[in-house]
Design an enzyme around this catalytic site. Structure first.
Site, short mmCIF file in Angstrom:
data_model
loop_
_atom_site.label_atom_id
_atom_site.label_comp_id
_atom_site.label_asym_id
_atom_site.label_seq_id
_atom_site.Cartn_x
_atom_site.Cartn_y
_atom_site.Cartn_z
CG ASP A 153 -0.07 -3.73 -33.15
OD1 ASP A 153 -1.29 -3.44 -33.17
OD2 ASP A 153 0.79 -3.00 -32.63
CE LYS A 175 6.09 -6.48 -30.47
NZ LYS A 175 6.81 -5.40 -29.75
CG MET A 290 -0.04 -4.03 -21.54
SD MET A 290 1.64 -3.77 -22.17
CE MET A 290 2.02 -2.18 -21.43
#
Length: 359
Positions: A153, A175, A290
């Site tokens: 990723d 992502k 996040m």
């Protein structure tokens, strides 16, 4: 493909012709060496698009031309079409430019594997650390060097893909926060499908697979399919990002604990399970993962629940990469300062006395 070519590319232009994930390792290796990388392709995979949006490289959404090859330090073909690769190589040589051709092949995330290999397959979940390939463990690097398939990723240390064997498949399953992504269910399927065909599969992620990395879901999917799994831990960005910015998460006389939370859901969201009142009272270092988009709501809620607005805070972005930067402020102002600085994910915010630590 490795870049042991003795070429100093720091501050020099490198042109990548084509948008295949094949050259991801080379691109990040060049970026880490200080090159100004330009990718020329009509379309690019998610990870390359993300790198362009983060201004870590330049992407021109068009076909390459011979004039693109002049005045550059290096040309890298990045196409799955051998004939097109040959055309790029010939044009670069005709222009008197050094050309380096990646040797690994790639398959898109929606491709189903074929051609079984002898022996039992295996999946290795590799935590890649915060982004600097030098912070990948020795065991993790060895797994990459012996892989048949690498499922990676955007936050993985992509430069290590240059260490993959010739012929290894590189599958981009990036992502993007609130953007394009490969569903986790499809990622699980890819790991199982390739392993059941006898392949050595490496799942290469940023940070640690088991710290907000959904590694547990991948482990369960493999176990349910009877696929053996090895877990190689990585340096979590929750710890590495503050450390690389000179912020110790614990420091004698300042704090006796650390709490790491995900703030991809803001306080008050019906799916959030966090007790923000308890976090405000905990008197430990609080690490927010996040949380770039929700930072205003997070800081407001912590103040509402009694945390001192003057509590030191810091945000660290792109930890372990040449683009790493950090800002320091207070709980009351860190969201505004982070936004004003233009910081975007990936970033980690630290709240607590240690965020004011200065050596």
């Amino acid at each position: 493909m490795r870049l042991n070519i003795g070429l100093d590319v720091a501050g020099r232009r490198v042109v990548v012709c084509g948008g295949s994930p094949t050259a991801l390792g080379v691109i990040m290796d060049l970026y880490g060496a200080g090159a100004a990388v330009t990718v020329i392709a009509r379309t690019v995979p998610t990870t390359l698009r993300d790198l362009a949006e983060r201004q870590l490289l330049t992407w021109h959404a068009r076909s390459w031309t011979e004039t693109d090859l002049f005045g550059v330090a290096l040309v890298v073909p990045a196409t799955d079409d051998p004939a097109e690769t040959e055309r790029i190589t010939d044009a670069a040589r005709a222009a008197g430019q050094l050309c380096l051709t990646p040797s690994a092949v790639t398959t898109p995330a929606n491709t189903h594997p074929t051609d079984p290999m002898p022996g039992q397959g295996h999946v290795t979940l590799v935590g890649g650390g915060p982004g600097d390939p030098g912070l990948l463990t020795v065991a993790g690097l060895e797994a990459v060097r012996t892989a048949d398939v690498i499922v990676c990723d955007r936050l993985a240390p992509l430069a290590v893909l240059a260490e993959a064997p010739a012929g290894a498949q590189v599958i981009d399953v990036a992502k993007i926060p609130r953007g394009e992504y490969t569903p986790q269910e499809r990622i699980n399927e890819l790991l199982v499908e390739h392993a059941l065909l006898g392949r050595k599969v490496v799942r290469l992620k940023g940070g640690d697979n088991f710290v907000f990395g959904r590694g547990g879901e991948e482990l369960l999917a493999c176990a349910e399919a009877g696929v053996p799994v090895t877990v190689i831990p990585g340096v979590s960005s929750a710890i590495a990002a503050p450390a690389l910015a000179g912020i110790p998460l614990t420091h004698r006389s300042l704090t006796q604990g650390v709490t790491i939370v995900s703030a991809h859901l803001p306080p008050g969201h019906p799916d959030s399970t966090l007790d923000w009142a308890a976090l405000a009272r905990a008197n430990t270092t609080l690490v927010i993962m996040m949380g770039v988009a929700t930072l205003p709501e997070v800081t407001s809620e912590l103040i509402k629940q009694g945390m001192d607005p003057a509590t030191p805070a810091a945000t660290v972005a792109d930890a372990g990469m040449p683009s790493q930067r950090s800002v320091r402020a207070t709980l009351a102002t860190i969201a505004e300062v982070t936004a004003q600085t233009g910081i975007k994910p990936p970033a980690v915010t630290v709240i607590g006395a240690v965020a004011g630590f200065q050596a």
